[in-house]
Design a protein around this motif. Structure first.
Motif, mmCIF file in Angstrom:
data_model
loop_
_atom_site.group_PDB
_atom_site.id
_atom_site.type_symbol
_atom_site.label_atom_id
_atom_site.label_comp_id
_atom_site.label_asym_id
_atom_site.label_seq_id
_atom_site.Cartn_x
_atom_site.Cartn_y
_atom_site.Cartn_z
ATOM 1 N N CYS A 1 -22.341 54.358 -63.141
ATOM 2 C CA CYS A 1 -21.635 53.134 -63.526
ATOM 3 C C CYS A 1 -22.648 51.984 -63.628
ATOM 4 O O CYS A 1 -23.813 52.121 -63.248
ATOM 5 N N CYS B 1 -18.524 57.951 -61.825
ATOM 6 C CA CYS B 1 -19.944 57.746 -61.559
ATOM 7 C C CYS B 1 -20.395 58.822 -60.560
ATOM 8 O O CYS B 1 -19.728 59.056 -59.559
ATOM 9 N N CYS C 1 -21.319 56.812 -57.046
ATOM 10 C CA CYS C 1 -20.345 56.071 -56.225
ATOM 11 C C CYS C 1 -18.895 56.485 -56.471
ATOM 12 O O CYS C 1 -17.999 56.006 -55.797
ATOM 13 N N CYS D 1 -24.304 50.944 -60.210
ATOM 14 C CA CYS D 1 -25.328 51.872 -59.713
ATOM 15 C C CYS D 1 -26.607 51.818 -60.556
ATOM 16 O O CYS D 1 -27.674 52.198 -60.089
HETATM 17 ZN ZN LIG Z 1 -21.637 54.025 -59.489
#
Ligand SMILES: [Zn+2]
Length: 205
Positions: free
Chosen positions: A74, A57, A60, A77
Motif C-alpha cells: 500500500c 498489502c 500491513c 508501506c
Molecule cells: Zn501496507
C-alpha cells in the motif's frame, strides 16, 4: 406477480450488502432501472474493477491495488518517510484513516481486518497474527502501538498480541485516554485521537 428473472436476480444480489433486506433491495433495483441506468452501469463497472483490482498489502494487510510489482504494497508501506519500526495495530482500514487524520502518527500499520472472536470462527490466523508473529521475530519492529477497540473482542485481541510481543521482546503501548469505552476509533474525532496517541502507555495485564 413475479419480476422478470433479470430483475429478480438483481434484487437478490443487492441483499448481500450489510443492512439491505429484500424491500430495500427491491427499491434500489427499481431506482436504477427507472432513473439511473447510467449510474447503474458505472456502479457495475466500479464493482467489477474493485473486486478484481483490490487486494491486500502484503506487509500491513490494508487494502492495496494489485500491481505488477514483486510485492503488493500500500502507499503507506511504500512511503520512505515513515518509520517501519513503529507499528500501530488496528482492526480495520477505517481505523487507519481515523489515525491518519489525527496527523500524529508517522509509523506503519498492521490491519487485522477484524478482532478475535472464536465463536464466529475468527482466530489468530484469520487476523494474520501468524504473519505479525514472524515479523516480530525478524527483529525489525521496535514498538507496537495497540489501537484495537475497547470492546471485549478488542481487549482479547490486544492481550493476545501483547503475549506475542513479549515473547519477541518488543515493547508494547496501548492508546488510552480519550477513546470511549466500548467505542470504535472510526467515530473518535482527530483531536481526541491525537491526544490518545500522545498519552499512550505501556500495555500490561
Ligand atoms: Zn501496507
Amino acid at each position: 406477480m413475479k419480476h422478470p428473472p433479470l430483475v429478480e436476480s438483481l434484487i437478490e444480489a443487492f441483499t448481500c450488502l450489510p443492512g439491505v433486506g429484500p424491500r430495500s433491495a427491491q427499491r434500489m433495483t427499481y431506482a436504477l432501472l427507472e432513473r439511473g441506468r447510467e449510474q447503474g452501469r458505472e456502479l457495475a463497472g466500479a464493482l467489477q474493477a474493485a473486486m478484481d483490482g483490490v487486494s491486500h498489502c502484503e506487509r500491513c494487510r490494508n487494502y492495496a491495488e494489485r500491481t505488477n510489482a514483486e510485492q503488493n504494497l500500500c502507499a503507506i508501506c511504500q512511503d520512505p518517510r515513515r518509520d517501519p519500526s513503529l507499528i500501530c495495530i488496528v482492526s480495520s482500514p477505517a481505523n487507519v484513516l481515523a489515525v491518519e487524520q489525527s496527523g500524529e502518527f508517522r509509523g506503519h500499520y498492521f490491519v487485522l481486518m477484524g478482532e478475535l472472536s472464536p465463536l464466529d470462527g475468527v482466530g489468530p490466523r484469520e487476523l494474520g497474527l501468524d504473519v505479525l508473529e514472524q515479523r516480530l521475530r525478524d527483529g525489525e519492529i521496535r514498538e507496537l502501538i495497540l489501537a484495537t477497540g475497547t470492546t471485549v473482542e478488542g481487549e482479547a485481541t490486544a492481550h493476545y498480541i501483547l503475549d506475542l510481543a513479549r515473547e519477541a521482546g518488543v515493547s508494547v503501548t496501548r492508546i488510552a485516554q480519550g477513546v470511549p469505552m466500548g467505542g470504535d476509533l472510526e467515530f473518535v474525532d482527530g483531536a481526541t485521537l491525537a491526544q490518545a496517541l500522545r498519552a499512550r502507555r505501556p500495555f500490561a495485564d
